[in-house]
Structure formats: structure tokens, C-alpha cells
Design an enzyme around this catalytic site. Structure first.
Site, PDB file in Angstrom:
ATOM      1  N   HIS A   1      37.076  38.732  37.508  1.00  0.00           N
ATOM      2  CA  HIS A   1      35.723  38.869  38.047  1.00  0.00           C
ATOM      3  C   HIS A   1      34.698  38.597  36.948  1.00  0.00           C
ATOM      4  O   HIS A   1      34.918  38.931  35.782  1.00  0.00           O
ATOM      5  CB  HIS A   1      35.517  40.277  38.623  1.00  0.00           C
ATOM      6  CG  HIS A   1      34.234  40.393  39.390  1.00  0.00           C
ATOM      7  ND1 HIS A   1      33.031  40.617  38.766  1.00  0.00           N
ATOM      8  CD2 HIS A   1      33.968  40.269  40.705  1.00  0.00           C
ATOM      9  CE1 HIS A   1      32.073  40.643  39.680  1.00  0.00           C
ATOM     10  NE2 HIS A   1      32.614  40.436  40.867  1.00  0.00           N
TER      11      HIS A   1
ATOM     12  N   GLU B   1      32.826  32.961  43.238  1.00  0.00           N
ATOM     13  CA  GLU B   1      31.745  33.922  43.098  1.00  0.00           C
ATOM     14  C   GLU B   1      30.796  33.444  42.004  1.00  0.00           C
ATOM     15  O   GLU B   1      30.997  33.758  40.817  1.00  0.00           O
ATOM     16  CB  GLU B   1      32.305  35.289  42.714  1.00  0.00           C
ATOM     17  CG  GLU B   1      33.287  35.844  43.730  1.00  0.00           C
ATOM     18  CD  GLU B   1      33.280  37.364  43.768  1.00  0.00           C
ATOM     19  OE1 GLU B   1      33.344  37.906  44.866  1.00  0.00           O
ATOM     20  OE2 GLU B   1      33.157  37.987  42.700  1.00  0.00           O
TER      21      GLU B   1
HETATM   22  P1  13P Z   1      27.758  41.696  45.792  1.00  0.00           P
HETATM   23  O1  13P Z   1      28.231  41.399  47.189  1.00  0.00           O
HETATM   24  O2  13P Z   1      27.271  43.087  45.611  1.00  0.00           O
HETATM   25  O3  13P Z   1      26.806  40.657  45.292  1.00  0.00           O
HETATM   26  O4  13P Z   1      29.064  41.609  44.861  1.00  0.00           O
HETATM   27  C1  13P Z   1      29.962  40.564  45.064  1.00  0.00           C
HETATM   28  C2  13P Z   1      31.139  40.724  44.192  1.00  0.00           C
HETATM   29  O5  13P Z   1      31.040  40.741  42.988  1.00  0.00           O
HETATM   30  C3  13P Z   1      32.433  40.885  44.850  1.00  0.00           C
HETATM   31  O6  13P Z   1      33.455  40.836  43.907  1.00  0.00           O
END
Ligand code: 13P
Length: 256
Positions: free
Chosen positions: A97, A167
Site C-alpha cells: 500500500h 491506487e
Molecule cells: P480511501 O478510500 O479512504 O481514499 O482509502 C483508499 C485506500 O487506501 C484503500 O486501500
């Protein structure tokens, strides 16, 4: 009719007491999931066992860990290993992440070691990739993300099950701006070219009820990986309900 798998998952990041985790898990444990919906929840390490117990081993909701060390055991103060999170009930392991890459020295090399550690112990890796705003502004979004995917999957057989999540760093968290469907489509298409078409690619980053439909309608996207909007069980269920509503079919991959 071919059944399509749509993954709907959340990481609670560093939130929730055991009581809060248990209450959330109880709501999910009482749910009938629509066909094709594959829910997963990734609590903090402290709550994995509690959540897994409520959701029962082998139940519909996959329980995951937000991270684990690549070694099975040893003198690594503060860390938890893949066998330990597995023992606590995790069946999925989130790896790479952007918050870990940014704050905890999570390199591409370590991501790859952790992917192999997860696979060694039979956990499903969920590899997160994404470019920074600077990298996107420099026109390097696709190169950055595909390099992350290539590095994460080094030495992993093409047929081995791995989940990916796109992401973008600039889309995550309270100051994030959700990516547009066009941006997501382009990057996820590039990820699938590197990762292989059978590997589901989810989107994460400021997902909400406002943008989930458009993202889910992208045929390249096999689900959503949600933070804040699913930190209460009602939010999670609302997104799962939305995902269960009819939409154009997506290549969700063979894993369910
Ligand atoms: P948010 O949906 O709070 O932006 O976070 C996304 C995330 O990092 C999921 O791993």
C-alpha cells in the site's frame, strides 16, 4: 450464464478497537451476499483474530492482513509474519500500500518478497500499486505502475492467483481526489497487460457511493478497494449492494 466476480473490500487501516471490529464483523456475518460479490475486510493486526472468528473460517467474507513480514519468524521487533496472520485467520495479504511505501520503506523488492511469502503459506496476495501526483504530472503514470507490477510479480508463475489494486497515491485519503474512470481505465489496462488478463485488478482511492457506479462499470475493473467510505458496516453494505446491481460485464477473473 457466466458468473462474474466483483471484489468489494475495505482496509480499516489504523482504526477500530476490538469492540468496534466485532460489531462491524457481526453486521457482515449476518449478510446474504449477492451472487458474484466477493467481500473482504482487512482489519488492523490486533483485530484479525476477532474478525475472523465472527466471520467464521471459510465464510463468504475473506479476512486479510494489512501487511506482514517476508520472513516466517525471527528477531524482527514489532513485525508480524505471514504464518502469524494466517494463524489469526487471515486468508488474504495486502502488500505494498502506498502508505507503507511512503512511510515504512516498502520497496518494490520487499513487496516481491512479501508476495512470495504470502504464496508460500497459501494466502492470496493483494498487491497495491499507484503513481504519485508528481509522477503523473511528468507523464510517468503508466511506466511507474507497470514497473511496480513487474517487480511485485517477479518469479511468480503466470497462473498463480494474485489480486492487484490500482491506487493512485493522489487519490487516497482525506486530501485525495478520486481518479476519473478514464484515468482508471488506462492504467488498469496497462496493469492487466503486465499482470495477465486472469488477474483481477481493483480500484482504490476516495471510492464513495458517488463514484462507485462509474468505476464498477469499467470492464477492466474487477472491484473496489475502499477506505473511509467503508469504515462503517453500513457504508460497506451500500457499496456491495451497488456492486450487485446489474452493470456491463467485467472480466473479473477466475478467483472466487
Ligand atoms: P480511501 O478510500 O479512504 O481514499 O482509502 C483508499 C485506500 O487506501 C484503500 O486501500
Amino acid at each position: 450464464m457466466t458468473e462474474q466476480t466483483t471484489w468489494i473490500g475495505t482496509s480499516w487501516k489504523m482504526t477500530k478497537t476490538l469492540a468496534e471490529a466485532r460489531a462491524y464483523a457481526r453486521v457482515l456475518a449476518g449478510c446474504d451476499w449477492a451472487p458474484g460479490i466477493r467481500p473482504f475486510v482487512i482489519p488492523p493486526a490486533t483485530a484479525i483474530a476477532t474478525v475472523a472468528e465472527v466471520l467464521s473460517p471459510g465464510g463468504a467474507v475473506l479476512v486479510g492482513a494489512q501487511d506482514a513480514h517476508w520472513e516466517d519468524e525471527g528477531a524482527w521487533t514489532g513485525e508480524v509474519s505471514v504464518p502469524q496472520v494466517k494463524d489469526a485467520g487471515a486468508r488474504l495479504l495486502e502488500i505494498g500500500h502506498s502508505e507503507r511505501r511512503a512511510h515504512f520503506a516498502e520497496t518494490d523488492e520487499r513487496v516481491n518478497l512479501k508476495v512470495h511469502a504470502a504464496l508460500r503459506h497459501g494466502l492470496l496476495p493483494l498487491v497495491c500499486v499507484g503513481e504519485t501526483a508528481q509522477q503523473r504530472a511528468a507523464g510517468a503514470a503508466l511506466d511507474t505502475v507497470t514497473a511496480q507490477v513487474r517487480a511485485a510479480l517477479a518469479g511468480v508463475p503466470a497462473t498463480t492467483r494474485v489480486l492487484l489494486a490500482y491506487e493512485p497515491v493522489w487519490a487516497i485519503g482525506e486530501h485525495g481526489t478520486p481518479a476519473t474512470p478514464e484515468q482508471v481505465r488506462d492504467v488498469v489496462t496497462a496493469i492487466a497487460r503486465v499482470a495477465g488478463p486472469a488477474r483481477p485488478v481493483l480500484y482504490g482511492g476516495s471510492v464513495s457511493l458517488d463514484n462507485a457506479r462509474d468505476l464498477l462499470d469499467l470492464p477492466q475493473v474487477s472491484g473496489l478497494f475502499v477506505g473511509r467510505a467503508a469504515w462503517d458496516a453500513g457504508g460497506f453494505l451500500a457499496l456491495a449492494d451497488l456492486a450487485a446491481q446489474p452493470a456491463p460485464q467485467a472480466p473479473g477473473g477466475p478467483y472466487s
